[in-house]
Design a protein around this motif. Structure first.
Motif, short mmCIF file in Angstrom:
data_model
loop_
_atom_site.label_atom_id
_atom_site.label_comp_id
_atom_site.label_asym_id
_atom_site.label_seq_id
_atom_site.Cartn_x
_atom_site.Cartn_y
_atom_site.Cartn_z
N PHE A 134 0.80 -1.23 0.00
CA PHE A 134 0.00 0.00 0.00
C PHE A 134 0.82 1.27 0.00
O PHE A 134 0.29 2.35 -0.22
N ARG A 135 2.12 1.17 0.22
CA ARG A 135 2.91 2.39 0.33
C ARG A 135 2.88 3.29 -0.91
O ARG A 135 2.97 4.52 -0.76
N PRO A 136 2.80 2.74 -2.15
CA PRO A 136 2.77 3.65 -3.30
C PRO A 136 1.63 4.66 -3.27
O PRO A 136 1.70 5.70 -3.91
N ILE A 137 0.58 4.36 -2.51
CA ILE A 137 -0.57 5.26 -2.44
C ILE A 137 -0.15 6.63 -1.91
O ILE A 137 -0.68 7.66 -2.32
N VAL A 138 0.81 6.67 -0.99
CA VAL A 138 1.17 7.94 -0.38
C VAL A 138 2.25 8.69 -1.14
O VAL A 138 2.61 9.79 -0.77
N SER A 139 2.77 8.11 -2.22
CA SER A 139 3.82 8.78 -2.98
C SER A 139 3.30 9.38 -4.27
O SER A 139 4.06 9.70 -5.17
N MET A 140 1.97 9.51 -4.37
CA MET A 140 1.37 10.06 -5.59
C MET A 140 1.74 11.52 -5.77
O MET A 140 1.86 12.27 -4.81
N GLN A 141 1.92 11.92 -7.01
CA GLN A 141 2.10 13.33 -7.32
C GLN A 141 0.71 13.96 -7.51
O GLN A 141 -0.06 13.52 -8.33
N ALA A 150 -2.34 12.38 2.35
CA ALA A 150 -2.13 10.97 2.02
C ALA A 150 -1.17 10.27 2.99
O ALA A 150 -1.47 9.17 3.47
N PRO A 151 -0.01 10.87 3.33
CA PRO A 151 0.87 10.19 4.30
C PRO A 151 0.23 10.04 5.67
O PRO A 151 0.46 9.05 6.37
N LEU A 152 -0.59 11.02 6.07
CA LEU A 152 -1.25 10.94 7.37
C LEU A 152 -2.33 9.85 7.36
O LEU A 152 -2.48 9.11 8.35
N ILE A 153 -3.06 9.75 6.27
CA ILE A 153 -4.08 8.70 6.15
C ILE A 153 -3.39 7.34 6.16
O ILE A 153 -3.89 6.38 6.78
N TRP A 154 -2.26 7.23 5.49
CA TRP A 154 -1.53 5.96 5.49
C TRP A 154 -1.06 5.61 6.90
O TRP A 154 -1.14 4.47 7.34
N ARG A 155 -0.56 6.62 7.62
CA ARG A 155 -0.10 6.38 8.99
C ARG A 155 -1.26 5.86 9.85
O ARG A 155 -1.10 4.92 10.63
N GLN A 156 -2.41 6.50 9.70
CA GLN A 156 -3.58 6.04 10.46
C GLN A 156 -4.00 4.64 10.01
O GLN A 156 -4.43 3.82 10.83
N TYR A 179 -6.29 -7.18 9.72
CA TYR A 179 -5.14 -6.36 9.37
C TYR A 179 -5.28 -5.82 7.94
O TYR A 179 -5.10 -4.61 7.70
N LEU A 180 -5.63 -6.69 7.01
CA LEU A 180 -5.81 -6.26 5.62
C LEU A 180 -6.94 -5.23 5.51
O LEU A 180 -6.81 -4.23 4.79
N ALA A 181 -8.04 -5.48 6.22
CA ALA A 181 -9.17 -4.54 6.17
C ALA A 181 -8.76 -3.18 6.71
O ALA A 181 -9.15 -2.14 6.17
N GLY A 182 -7.94 -3.17 7.77
CA GLY A 182 -7.49 -1.90 8.33
C GLY A 182 -6.64 -1.11 7.35
O GLY A 182 -6.76 0.12 7.23
N LEU A 183 -5.78 -1.80 6.60
CA LEU A 183 -4.96 -1.11 5.60
C LEU A 183 -5.80 -0.59 4.45
O LEU A 183 -5.51 0.47 3.88
N MET A 184 -6.83 -1.33 4.09
CA MET A 184 -7.61 -1.02 2.89
C MET A 184 -8.75 -0.03 3.15
O MET A 184 -9.22 0.64 2.23
N ALA A 185 -9.20 0.07 4.41
CA ALA A 185 -10.45 0.77 4.72
C ALA A 185 -10.47 2.23 4.27
O ALA A 185 -11.53 2.75 3.92
N GLY A 188 -10.27 4.72 -0.06
CA GLY A 188 -11.28 5.61 -0.64
C GLY A 188 -11.17 7.04 -0.14
O GLY A 188 -11.49 7.99 -0.86
N LEU A 189 -10.70 7.21 1.10
CA LEU A 189 -10.53 8.56 1.65
C LEU A 189 -9.39 9.30 0.95
O LEU A 189 -9.46 10.51 0.74
N VAL A 190 -8.34 8.56 0.56
CA VAL A 190 -7.27 9.18 -0.23
C VAL A 190 -7.84 9.71 -1.54
O VAL A 190 -7.53 10.83 -1.97
N VAL A 191 -8.68 8.90 -2.19
CA VAL A 191 -9.32 9.34 -3.43
C VAL A 191 -10.18 10.56 -3.18
O VAL A 191 -10.18 11.53 -3.96
N ALA A 192 -10.93 10.56 -2.07
CA ALA A 192 -11.81 11.69 -1.75
C ALA A 192 -11.00 12.98 -1.60
O ALA A 192 -11.41 14.04 -2.11
#
Length: 304
Positions: A134-141, A150-156, A179-185, A188-192
């Motif tokens: 999931f880490r690539p999600i927080v490195s988006m331009q 995004a990095p804060l949402i990933w941390r949470q 654990y997987l559900a917690g990472l994935m939940a 959608g907020l990153v997209v929002a």
């Protein structure tokens, strides 16, 4: 008067405004509705929503399947890992953390892949791979708001995953699925936030209580849709979808509690509340407080 535990709606509203560093300027109802309409469209067309976040590396599902086998071979897993050099580096990095050596009296340095895999164990490898996926999600331009949030949402999300994993056994839920559900939940907020970044006016921020509640609801739907596209287990997608329901199954309850504890932990660790504030502490059992303490930044599994 005895204080009631904070509702997840209250927590989400404070968490959202803290994430966005929202000022006092309030966007119009019309502007908020335009954002919600677009977010609803993305939730109904998940391929478009999924395009706004990087897909997990192709090697990850293969490795996860190997790790599902209780009789996995360290040699076979090592061979598969060799296809992804950055992933090999992550495994070595994790295996050489001081906490593993003090816990297992291991040698000061692990420089053999099979040895690293054996040291981390099956569950440790599963969690490592899930985090890396999931880490690539927080490195988006993207715009400034997404770069901040995004990095804060990933941390949470990491904290949520750990918390859900810890509380799952007592709830008769599967710990790794939790654990997987917690990472994935909150994917959608990153997209929002990417959408809000693109659509909000610079002089007024969308932050009404009604808007925030709808953002979290639609973001959860989008997380479910993206998880389905990425072929996550049905138990994981169901838990994300049901997490806000009072009559949810144990898997969803574990996720909901993990989400609550992790958001409160983020707000405490960043100074929004003191750790003993009634808003944070009220309603938490002794066991939940122990998990809350384990989520502190200096206790995190993935501290840098």
């Amino acid at each position: 008067m005895t204080r009631q535990p904070a509702s997840i709606t209250e927590i989400d509203a404070i968490y959202y405004r803290w994430l966005a560093a929202a000022g006092s300027a309030q966007a119009s109802t019309q502007a908020e509705q335009q954002i919600l309409d677009e977010l609803t469209r993305l939730a109904s067309e998940p391929i478009a929503g999924a395009a706004l976040v990087p897909r997990i590396p192709a090697i990850i599902p293969q490795l996860m399947r190997t790790l599902q086998n209780e009789n996995m071979s360290a040699a076979e897993l090592s061979r598969q890992l060799a296809q992804d050099v950055p992933l090999v580096a992550e495994v070595y990095r994790e295996a050489n953390r001081p906490r593993y050596h003090s816990r297992y009296n291991a040698s000061p340095s692990i420089n053999n892949m099979e040895g690293a895999i054996m040291l981390l164990g099956q569950n440790g490898m599963r969690m490592l791979l899930a985090r890396v996926a999931f880490r690539p999600i927080v490195s988006m331009q993207s715009g400034g708001l997404t770069i901040r949030t995004a990095p804060l949402i990933w941390r949470q999300s990491e904290k949520c995953a750990l918390a859900a994993n810890l509380v799952a056994p007592a709830m008769q839920a599967n710990a790794f699925d939790a654990y997987l559900a917690g990472l994935m939940a909150n994917v959608g907020l990153v997209v929002a936030f990417r959408l809000i970044d693109q659509m909000h006016a610079p002089d007024a921020f969308p932050q009404s209580d009604a808007f925030i509640a709808q953002v979290f609801a639609q973001a959860r739907v989008l997380s479910v849709r993206i998880a389905e596209l990425w072929e996550f287990p049905e138990s994981v997608t169901r838990a994300i979808g049901q997490a806000a329901q009072t009559d949810a199954d144990p898997q969803a309850q574990a996720l909901a509690l993990g989400d609550r504890l992790s958001k409160l932990r983020m707000l405490v660790d960043t100074g929004r509340f003191p750790a003993d504030d009634p808003f944070v502490m009220t309603g938490l059992s002794k066991a939940e407080l122990q998990v809350f303490d384990k989520l502190a930044d200096d206790e995190d599994e993935d501290d840098e």
